[in-house]
Structure formats: structure tokens, C-alpha cells
Scaffold this active site. Structure first.
Site, mmCIF file in Angstrom:
data_model
loop_
_atom_site.group_PDB
_atom_site.id
_atom_site.type_symbol
_atom_site.label_atom_id
_atom_site.label_comp_id
_atom_site.label_asym_id
_atom_site.label_seq_id
_atom_site.Cartn_x
_atom_site.Cartn_y
_atom_site.Cartn_z
ATOM 1 N N VAL A 65 -4.962 -9.215 -11.793
ATOM 2 C CA VAL A 65 -4.041 -8.090 -11.983
ATOM 3 C C VAL A 65 -4.288 -7.011 -10.933
ATOM 4 O O VAL A 65 -5.378 -6.901 -10.375
ATOM 5 C CB VAL A 65 -4.154 -7.464 -13.397
ATOM 6 C CG1 VAL A 65 -3.814 -8.468 -14.469
ATOM 7 C CG2 VAL A 65 -5.526 -6.888 -13.634
ATOM 8 N N CYS A 66 -3.238 -6.235 -10.689
ATOM 9 C CA CYS A 66 -3.319 -5.049 -9.840
ATOM 10 C C CYS A 66 -2.291 -4.065 -10.395
ATOM 11 O O CYS A 66 -1.843 -4.216 -11.528
ATOM 12 C CB CYS A 66 -3.067 -5.392 -8.369
ATOM 13 S SG CYS A 66 -1.388 -5.918 -8.014
ATOM 14 N N ALA A 67 -1.892 -3.100 -9.618
ATOM 15 C CA ALA A 67 -0.949 -2.095 -10.114
ATOM 16 C C ALA A 67 0.441 -2.668 -10.338
ATOM 17 O O ALA A 67 1.067 -2.414 -11.358
ATOM 18 C CB ALA A 67 -0.882 -0.913 -9.155
#
Length: 191
Positions: A65-67
Site C-alpha cells: 500500500v501507499c497513498a
């Protein structure tokens, strides 16, 4: 270039307990809020963590995951090139929070006032405006500053990378603490 597998928000939420979740954002972004149980391995350190991620992937599915999904997609491609299957979260932590799912924060962590995307927009807009104003008031050559930022934004969109975000991530307010990669890798080895 292959597109990484994607997990929707609700599927990820129901499977969270059976996934190894790795957040590839900067430590500052991670401290500002992350999926419950996520481990922080910044994208620029993902290759160093490959053996431990591979070990964790043998036991549980890996969700990166990231932003918003761009950096996690890049991380998934790096992992795939090295024989590690991983999925990315559709829309990233922004989409997770937008549907009302909670984000965890380390104890004592200050909530980041602005996310990286907002910082990039502010910085790009400020430099473009400054270039235009200085070009009108001081010397026309300053307009090249605006052109350089515009070119950088086009390049960023075409390559799905962001050099400005990489520079901003190194600023002190975006690095409130270093990622404890050693401790994170120990957790991965145990999964």
C-alpha cells in the site's frame, strides 16, 4: 510492463487478518496514518528487504500500500521481477480512509498536516506562480522556471513517478523518524 494484481478496499478489509501489509510510503507519511497492522518499508528500501518479503510471502499473501496506488504498483513490479507475488490496494490509504475505515498511527506520532500529494501541488503551484511573476516583474528568463515545472509534471504523469515528491520526502517535517527497517524485517521473518 505487467500490471500488478489489485485488491479492492472491502476485500482487503475482510482479509486484513490474513495478509502481510507493507506500506511503502515515507516514515513521515506512515506515521500520519496507515492500515492497521501495516509494516513500513519505504519504496527506496524495498530491494534490501526482498529476502524477508519473500519469506513472508511463503506464509501469507502480501498487500503493498501507499497513498494512492502509484508507489505500491512500482513496488509490486519490483517484487514480481524478483519472483515475489504481491497485490496493491486499489486507491491506497486515501481510498481506505475515504470510505470510513480507520487508520492506525504510532503512539506519540504527530499527525502530518499535509500529505505528500498536497505538498507537491502546493510546491509546484508556488514555483509556477513565482516564475510567472518574476518573469513579468524582473526578467522574462524567470518564466523558464514555470516551464521546467510544467515539463516535470508532464514527465511525472507519463512515467508515474514524482521527482518533486522524492525531494520533498527528504525534508525534516516529512521524516519525523527513520523507518526501523531492522525491526520490520524481524517481524517479516516471523510471519
Amino acid at each position: 510492463m505487467t500490471t500488478p494484481a489489485t485488491l479492492g478496499i472491502e476485500e482487503a478489509r475482510t482479509r486484513l487478518h490474513e495478509l502481510t501489509v507493507i506500506d511503502v510510503r515515507t516514515p513521515g507519511e506512515f506515521a500520519g496514518g496507515h492500515l492497521p497492522g501495516a509494516l513500513n518499508i519505504p519504496l527506496d528500501r524495498i530491494r534490501r528487504a526482498l529476502p524477508d518479503i519473500r519469506h513472508a510471502a511463503e506464509r501469507r499473501d502480501v498487500l503493498i500500500v501507499c497513498a494512492s496506488g502509484a508507489r505500491s504498483g512500482n513496488a509490486c513490479r519490483i517484487l514480481a521481477e524478483n519472483g515475489v507475488a504481491a497485490a496493491t490496494l486499489s486507491g491506497g490509504t486515501a481510498a481506505w480512509a475515504a470510505v470510513g475505515h480507520g487508520l492506525s498511527r504510532p503512539e506519540g506520532a504527530a499527525r502530518a498536516s499535509w500529505g505528500m500529494e498536497r505538498q507537491v501541488r502546493f510546491t509546484a503551484g508556488t514555483v509556477v506562480l513565482l516564475g510567472l511573476l518574476l518573469g513579468l516583474l524582473v526578467h522574462p528568463a524567470f518564466q523558464f522556471l514555470s516551464a521546467a515545472i510544467a515539463g516535470g509534471l508532464v514527465f511525472s504523469a507519463l512515467t508515474d513517478t514524482c521527482g518533486m515528491a522524492a525531494v520533498l520526502a527528504r525534508l525534516p517535517h516529512n521524516r519525523p523518524r527513520a523507518a526501523d527497517l531492522g525491526a520490520t524485517l524481524e517481524v517479516l521473518r516471523g510471519r
